[in-house]
Each structure stands twice: as C-alpha cells, then as structure tokens.
Design a protein around this motif. Structure first.
Motif, short mmCIF file in Angstrom:
data_model
loop_
_atom_site.label_atom_id
_atom_site.label_comp_id
_atom_site.label_asym_id
_atom_site.label_seq_id
_atom_site.Cartn_x
_atom_site.Cartn_y
_atom_site.Cartn_z
N ARG A 13 44.08 36.87 51.76
CA ARG A 13 42.93 37.14 50.89
C ARG A 13 43.24 38.31 49.95
NH1 ARG A 13 39.72 36.05 55.68
NH2 ARG A 13 39.57 38.27 56.06
N LYS A 14 43.86 39.37 50.48
CA LYS A 14 44.21 40.53 49.65
C LYS A 14 45.24 40.15 48.60
CE LYS A 14 43.22 44.24 52.95
NZ LYS A 14 43.80 45.33 53.73
N LEU A 15 46.19 39.32 48.98
CA LEU A 15 47.21 38.85 48.03
C LEU A 15 46.57 38.07 46.90
CD1 LEU A 15 50.12 38.21 47.11
CD2 LEU A 15 50.04 36.26 48.66
N ILE A 16 45.73 37.12 47.23
CA ILE A 16 45.06 36.30 46.22
C ILE A 16 44.22 37.17 45.31
CG2 ILE A 16 43.29 34.52 45.91
CD1 ILE A 16 44.46 33.23 48.52
N GLN A 17 43.51 38.12 45.89
CA GLN A 17 42.67 39.01 45.08
C GLN A 17 43.52 39.88 44.16
OE1 GLN A 17 39.84 41.15 47.46
NE2 GLN A 17 38.27 40.54 46.01
N GLY A 18 44.64 40.38 44.66
CA GLY A 18 45.52 41.22 43.85
C GLY A 18 46.08 40.46 42.66
N VAL A 19 46.52 39.23 42.89
CA VAL A 19 47.06 38.42 41.79
C VAL A 19 45.95 38.09 40.80
CG1 VAL A 19 48.16 36.22 41.21
CG2 VAL A 19 48.96 37.52 43.19
N ALA A 20 44.77 37.78 41.29
CA ALA A 20 43.64 37.49 40.40
C ALA A 20 43.25 38.71 39.57
CB ALA A 20 42.43 37.01 41.20
N SER A 72 44.36 26.90 44.91
CA SER A 72 43.00 26.54 44.54
C SER A 72 42.07 27.76 44.63
CB SER A 72 42.50 25.42 45.46
OG SER A 72 41.18 25.09 45.17
N ALA A 73 42.23 28.55 45.69
CA ALA A 73 41.40 29.75 45.84
C ALA A 73 41.67 30.74 44.71
CB ALA A 73 41.66 30.40 47.19
N LEU A 74 42.95 30.89 44.35
CA LEU A 74 43.31 31.80 43.25
C LEU A 74 42.70 31.33 41.94
CD1 LEU A 74 44.87 34.16 41.98
CD2 LEU A 74 46.85 32.64 41.84
N LEU A 75 42.83 30.05 41.64
CA LEU A 75 42.27 29.51 40.39
C LEU A 75 40.76 29.64 40.35
CD1 LEU A 75 44.54 26.38 39.93
CD2 LEU A 75 44.67 28.57 38.72
N LYS A 76 40.11 29.41 41.49
CA LYS A 76 38.65 29.54 41.54
C LYS A 76 38.23 30.99 41.32
CE LYS A 76 34.65 28.46 44.35
NZ LYS A 76 34.14 27.88 45.58
N LEU A 77 38.94 31.92 41.92
CA LEU A 77 38.62 33.34 41.75
C LEU A 77 38.85 33.78 40.31
CD1 LEU A 77 37.72 35.98 43.03
CD2 LEU A 77 40.07 36.35 43.75
N MET A 78 39.95 33.32 39.70
CA MET A 78 40.22 33.67 38.31
C MET A 78 39.15 33.09 37.39
SD MET A 78 44.37 33.42 38.17
CE MET A 78 44.48 33.95 36.47
N ASP A 79 38.73 31.87 37.67
CA ASP A 79 37.68 31.24 36.87
C ASP A 79 36.38 32.02 37.01
OD1 ASP A 79 36.78 29.12 35.15
OD2 ASP A 79 35.69 28.32 36.87
N GLY A 106 55.01 40.51 43.73
CA GLY A 106 55.58 41.50 44.64
C GLY A 106 54.63 42.65 44.95
N PRO A 107 54.15 43.35 43.93
CA PRO A 107 53.21 44.44 44.19
C PRO A 107 51.92 44.00 44.88
CG PRO A 107 54.13 44.66 42.00
CD PRO A 107 54.59 43.33 42.53
N ALA A 108 51.42 42.82 44.54
CA ALA A 108 50.21 42.32 45.19
C ALA A 108 50.46 42.07 46.67
CB ALA A 108 49.72 41.05 44.51
N ALA A 109 51.63 41.54 47.00
CA ALA A 109 51.97 41.27 48.39
C ALA A 109 52.16 42.57 49.17
CB ALA A 109 53.22 40.41 48.48
N ILE A 110 52.81 43.55 48.56
CA ILE A 110 52.99 44.84 49.22
C ILE A 110 51.65 45.50 49.47
CG2 ILE A 110 53.93 47.17 48.92
CD1 ILE A 110 56.27 45.75 47.35
N GLN A 111 50.79 45.47 48.46
CA GLN A 111 49.46 46.05 48.61
C GLN A 111 48.67 45.32 49.70
OE1 GLN A 111 47.18 46.88 45.04
NE2 GLN A 111 45.32 46.26 46.06
N ALA A 112 48.92 44.03 49.84
CA ALA A 112 48.21 43.24 50.86
C ALA A 112 48.73 43.52 52.26
CB ALA A 112 48.36 41.76 50.53
N GLY A 113 49.90 44.17 52.35
CA GLY A 113 50.42 44.54 53.65
C GLY A 113 51.65 43.78 54.10
N TYR A 114 52.22 42.97 53.22
CA TYR A 114 53.46 42.26 53.57
C TYR A 114 54.63 43.23 53.47
CZ TYR A 114 50.88 37.87 53.32
OH TYR A 114 49.99 36.86 53.54
N PRO A 115 55.69 42.99 54.26
CA PRO A 115 56.87 43.87 54.21
C PRO A 115 57.50 43.87 52.82
CG PRO A 115 57.01 42.33 56.07
CD PRO A 115 55.83 41.92 55.24
N VAL A 116 57.93 45.03 52.38
CA VAL A 116 58.51 45.19 51.05
C VAL A 116 59.68 44.22 50.85
CG1 VAL A 116 59.75 46.78 49.52
CG2 VAL A 116 57.78 47.58 50.85
#
Length: 71
Positions: free
Chosen positions: A12-19, A53-60, A25-35
């Motif tokens: 969820r954090k990754l999708i929100q960061g990209v949106a 689909s969730a990313l596109l819906k959030l961006m829309d 990369g930075p969105a994944a790191i911020q979401a808590g994935y290993p660097v």
C-alpha cells in the motif's frame, strides 16, 4: 479490483508513493523494502494486475489521468 486490505502495508505504501510521483526505487525504500532489492521488488509488485489496477485507480482519483499528465 481487490480491496486495499488485500495488499500488505508495504505494498500500500509503495502504491501510494508511486501515485505521489516517486520513482520505483525511492517509493519502495520509503515503503520499507530493503535498499538492495527495492527497485526490482517495486517493479515485480506493480506488474501484478491487482497492484497496477490499484495504482491507476489512485492516480485517477488524484486527477492524474493520461491527458492531465501530458499537458
């Protein structure tokens, strides 16, 4: 589309960061994935149809449609 609850907190954090305009990369790191694996993990996650689909819906929802992004 699956509900937001079907994603992990990191997803969820990754999708929100990209949106919000972050690169994978930075969105994944911020979401808590290993660097070390952040960008690849983000790519793999966002290539899943449900996550895409969730990313596109959030961006829309934010008004970030293809037309507005090209303006």
């Amino acid at each position: 589309m699956p509900s937001v609850d079907s994603f992990t907190v990191k997803q969820r954090k990754l999708i929100q960061g990209v949106a919000n305009g972050m690169s994978l990369g930075p969105a994944a790191i911020q979401a808590g994935y290993p660097v070390r694996a952040a960008r690849q993990t983000a790519w793999n996650t966002l290539n899943r149809p449900a996550a895409r689909s969730a990313l596109l819906k959030l961006m829309d929802k934010k008004g970030l449609t293809d037309n507005t992004l090209l303006e």
